[in-house]
Design an enzyme around this catalytic site. Structure first.
Site, PDB file in Angstrom:
ATOM      1  N   ASP A  87       3.775   3.665   0.749  1.00  0.00           N
ATOM      2  CA  ASP A  87       3.897   5.086   1.060  1.00  0.00           C
ATOM      3  C   ASP A  87       4.742   5.347   2.306  1.00  0.00           C
ATOM      4  O   ASP A  87       4.915   6.487   2.718  1.00  0.00           O
ATOM      5  CB  ASP A  87       2.520   5.737   1.199  1.00  0.00           C
ATOM      6  CG  ASP A  87       1.711   5.182   2.357  1.00  0.00           C
ATOM      7  OD1 ASP A  87       2.032   4.073   2.826  1.00  0.00           O
ATOM      8  OD2 ASP A  87       0.753   5.845   2.786  1.00  0.00           O
ATOM      9  N   GLU A  88       5.301   4.300   2.907  1.00  0.00           N
ATOM     10  CA  GLU A  88       6.181   4.437   4.068  1.00  0.00           C
ATOM     11  C   GLU A  88       7.633   4.246   3.636  1.00  0.00           C
ATOM     12  O   GLU A  88       7.899   3.545   2.668  1.00  0.00           O
ATOM     13  CB  GLU A  88       5.818   3.391   5.128  1.00  0.00           C
ATOM     14  CG  GLU A  88       4.425   3.582   5.695  1.00  0.00           C
ATOM     15  CD  GLU A  88       4.064   2.485   6.680  1.00  0.00           C
ATOM     16  OE1 GLU A  88       4.948   1.700   7.061  1.00  0.00           O
ATOM     17  OE2 GLU A  88       2.886   2.409   7.043  1.00  0.00           O
TER      18      GLU A  88
END
Length: 107
Positions: A87-88
């Site tokens: 999710d980064e």
């Protein structure tokens, strides 16, 4: 996709059985389960992006929106690698086309 019960590596179908690509363990292929699997084409060398420290950046994509802190040049080759969780955003690794300085950018 099926994973080895012994070591957890991915298994490949070979001669009616599933064979581990890492430890060589094999199990009989379950035809009912095999119908759920989807085969894909092999990855070509053109799809691979080298991101290790000694990687050859020349010929990779070029960034024109960067600034080398060593020589001030504004063009660099770059590669991208997912260094954090999914999710980064990915990390871009740069190599200056003028002086060879390397740096990274965390988007």
């Amino acid at each position: 996709m099926q994973f080895c019960d012994d070591c957890g590596s991915m298994m490949k179908s070979r001669d009616g059985e599933m064979v581990c690509t890492s430890c060589g363990a094999s199990v009989e292929r379950d035809e009912d389960r095999a119908a759920q699997f989807v085969s894909t084409e092999a990855q070509s060398e053109d799809d691979v992006i080298e991101t290790e420290e000694g990687a050859n950046f020349e010929g990779k994509p070029t960034a024109d929106d960067v600034h080398c802190d060593e020589c001030g040049h504004t063009k660099a080759w770059y590669t991208i690698k997912q260094t954090g969780s999914a999710d980064e955003p990915p990390t871009r690794f740069f190599k200056c086309q003028e002086c060879g300085n390397r740096w990274r950018d965390y988007n």
